[in-house]
Design a protein around this motif. Structure first.
Motif, PDB file in Angstrom:
ATOM      1  N   GLU A   1      -0.288  -0.567  -4.912  1.00 25.20           N
ATOM      2  CA  GLU A   1      -1.306   0.490  -5.020  1.00 25.20           C
ATOM      3  C   GLU A   1      -0.873   1.453  -6.131  1.00 25.20           C
TER       4      GLU A   1
ATOM      5  N   GLU B   1      -6.248  -0.503  -7.321  1.00 27.09           N
ATOM      6  CA  GLU B   1      -6.798   0.811  -6.948  1.00 27.09           C
ATOM      7  C   GLU B   1      -7.233   0.875  -5.491  1.00 27.09           C
ATOM      8  N   SER B   2      -7.752  -0.259  -4.955  1.00 30.53           N
ATOM      9  CA  SER B   2      -8.379  -0.201  -3.630  1.00 30.53           C
ATOM     10  C   SER B   2      -8.025  -1.445  -2.820  1.00 30.53           C
ATOM     11  N   GLU B   3      -8.310  -1.355  -1.523  1.00 26.47           N
ATOM     12  CA  GLU B   3      -8.069  -2.498  -0.631  1.00 26.47           C
ATOM     13  C   GLU B   3      -8.851  -3.738  -1.113  1.00 26.47           C
TER      14      GLU B   3
ATOM     15  N   ALA C   1      -7.210  -5.275  -4.032  1.00 28.75           N
ATOM     16  CA  ALA C   1      -5.966  -5.967  -3.637  1.00 28.75           C
ATOM     17  C   ALA C   1      -6.295  -7.376  -3.143  1.00 28.75           C
TER      18      ALA C   1
ATOM     19  N   PHE D   1       0.851  -1.202   0.000  1.00 22.94           N
ATOM     20  CA  PHE D   1       0.000   0.000   0.000  1.00 22.94           C
ATOM     21  C   PHE D   1       0.884   1.249   0.000  1.00 22.94           C
TER      22      PHE D   1
ATOM     23  N   SER E   1       1.979  -2.136   4.994  1.00 21.42           N
ATOM     24  CA  SER E   1       1.220  -0.909   5.232  1.00 21.42           C
ATOM     25  C   SER E   1       1.547  -0.434   6.644  1.00 21.42           C
TER      26      SER E   1
END
Ligand code: NAD
Length: 508
Positions: free
Chosen positions: A319, A423-425, A428, A286, A445
């Protein structure tokens, strides 16, 4: 159809049959260990063991087959059933003998490391650490032998209910070539601690340290027949062991497709089966992570052992806002990796296990390019002429991959990483789970709550946060989905090598 069935032909052992009857074997002729004796194959056949970094034949080993497996199972059965022998040992005595084995491995660390390094092309410094890790695994199970026991259960009926943990009997241990002695120790340690007698079958590429471990087990004081080592091809010797009605359990590490075949063979007598199979592990980063540290550490998580690691973080999920920066740092860190002669202390990445494995990896490089991934580094052999005879591939980075590409889904088992932006959690986690595997992975992270949320969402047996360290002698290791079943290492592994018996005593 499984993903593996779409891969280039899986690497097979280069078992070349030689009839040595009447010939004097070369100075490096090694022999199997059966019933406490050093023996040749019953039919006298041998195969060549090649140093993949030079292409030179370093030894010949017995080309064991069904008859040799039968012999080993009989020796193991006799050792298990001898009322005055190993079965009569206390758990503490099994532990003390494992401790002796651990010390012998420590004393022979350099010899074992050199043997392993020459046999499979891994850097000598890695082989030294691995030999040391073997001694630690035996030490752990030495201490564990008398600490795995039954329980008393408050059942409803008046009386006493208790459980016993009993050894299964004769167990077959089939191991791969990427970490030959470590994979053997992960199985031998708990199997012996629990009181089983064993038949170890190493991969044809890498029989040498397995044979030495068999010899050291005898030197440590395990009675003849308790540890047997049969060398030979998987399709014959391995299959005979997996199917043998006299074997109560088979523990296997290797390719997923082979694991599926082992399950089929083991169904024969409903053997217990534990499987450690392939992986395609994600390294999820991230934007708020320590990017420099990620790059420095992660280079080794994918290129160590030339990428021939079931836990290799062969996918980088990054990310999008830090995608370019992370790839830049990772490329820079990879450029400084020293690829070279495995015998040199400075070498960080050595040879692959064989020319065949090298071809397989280079096939994948072509596949990646055809699929439209961007090759940003490596993808070929080194220019250094001194390495020309070896099975080398440079650390290889593919950027801008898609999850549906084969290099992003299938286990390459070489020094190749696929970078995929997200793009996003949620994306992922979805990408992390988009392979049939679920062995290992890392999450980077500074937001620990997010890292733990992601860890809970990823379908994988082993995960690490802000590091790539995921194998610990004391903690369970194994896979979700098609990465296997059962957990090795730690106290959990003892459960793989014991039967659980419940006894009820009527006190009425
Ligand atoms: P492999 O499956 O080709 O061989 C593994 C072992 O199985 C060898 O000893 C081989 O001789 C034997 N074998 C092959 N065919 C057999 C058959 N039909 N019946 C019985 N035995 C048979 O695997 P490999 O190429 O030696 O090793 C690489 C694979 O191992 C990779 O997929 C890697 O991910 C996996 N691996 C997994 C772990 C883990 O803990 N999950 C650890 C190391 C390696």
């Amino acid at each position: 159809m499984t993903t593996e069935s779409q891969s280039p032909a899986p690497a097979q052992p280069e078992a070349v049959a030689h009839d040595v009857s009447g010939m004097t074997p070369g100075p490096q002729a090694v022999r199997m260990v059966i019933g406490g004796e050093q023996v040749d194959a019953q039919d006298g056949q041998t195969f060549e063991v090649v140093n993949p970094a030079t292409g030179v034949v370093m030894a010949t080993a017995p080309l064991g087959g069904k008859a040799d497996v039968d012999r080993a199972v009989e020796a193991a059965r006799q050792a298990f059933e001898d009322p005055k022998g190993f079965s009569s040992w206390s758990a503490a005595k099994r532990g003390r003998t494992l401790q002796k084995l651990s010390m012998l491995v420590k004393q022979r660390q350099e010899e074992l490391a050199r043997l392993e390094s020459e046999n499979v092309g891994k850097p000598i410094t890695s082989a030294r650490s691995e030999a040391f890790a073997v001694s630690l695994v035996f030490e752990y199970y030495a201490g564990a032998a008398n600490k795995h026991f039954g329980e008393t259960i408050p059942v409803s009926r008046p009386g006493l209910d208790f459980t016993l943990r009993e050894p299964i009997g004769v167990v077959g241990l089939i191991v791969p070539w990427n970490f030959p002695m470590n994979m053997a120790s992960w199985k031998l340690g708990p199997a012996l601690a629990a009181g089983n007698t064993c038949i170890l079958k190493p991969a044809s590429y890498s029989p040498l340290t397995a044979i030495r471990l068999g010899e050291l087990a005898l030197e440590a004081g395990f009675p003849p027949g308790v540890v047997n080592v049969v060398t030979g091809p998987g399709g014959t010797a391995g299959a005979a062991l997996a199917a043998h009605p006299g074997v109560g359990k088979v523990a296997f590490t290797g390719e997923t497709t082979t694991g599926q075949e082992i399950m089929r063979l083991a169904a024969n007598n409903v053997k217990k089966v534990s499987l450690e199979l392939g992986g395609k592990s994600p390294n999820i980063i991230f934007a708020d992570a320590d990017l420099e540290r990620f790059a420095k550490e992660s280079v080794y998580s994918v290129f160590d052992n030339a990428g021939q690691d079931c836990c290799a973080r062969s996918r980088i999920l990054v990310e999008r806002s830090v995608h370019e920066k992370v790839v830049g740092l990772f490329v820079e860190a990879t450029r400084s990796v020293i690829v070279g002669d495995p015998a040199d202390d400075a070498t960080e990445v050595g040879s692959l296990v064989s020319q065949r494995q090298r071809e397989r990896v280079l096939d994948y490089v072509e596949v990646g390019q055809r699929e439209g991934a961007e090759l940003v580094l490596g993808g070929r052999a080194p220019d250094d002429q001194a390495l020309a005879a070896g099975a080398y591939v440079l650390p290889t980075i593919f950027d801008n991959c898609r999850a549906d590409m084969r290099i992003a889904r299938e286990e390459v088992f070489g020094p190749v990483v696929a970078v995929i932006p997200f793009e996003s959690e949620e994306e992922a986690v979805r990408l992390a789970n988009a392979t049939p595997y679920g062995l290992s992975g890392s999450i980077w992270s500074r937001d620990i709550a997010r890292a733990i949320r992601v860890a809970k969402g990823v379908q994988s047996g082993v995960l690490s946060i802000n590091t790539n360290a995921s194998v610990h002698t004391e903690a369970p290791f194994g896979g979700y989905k098609m990465s296997g079943s059962g957990r090795e290492l730690g106290m959990h592994a003892l459960g793989l090598y014991t039967e659980l018996k419940n006894v009820f005593v009527d006190l009425g």
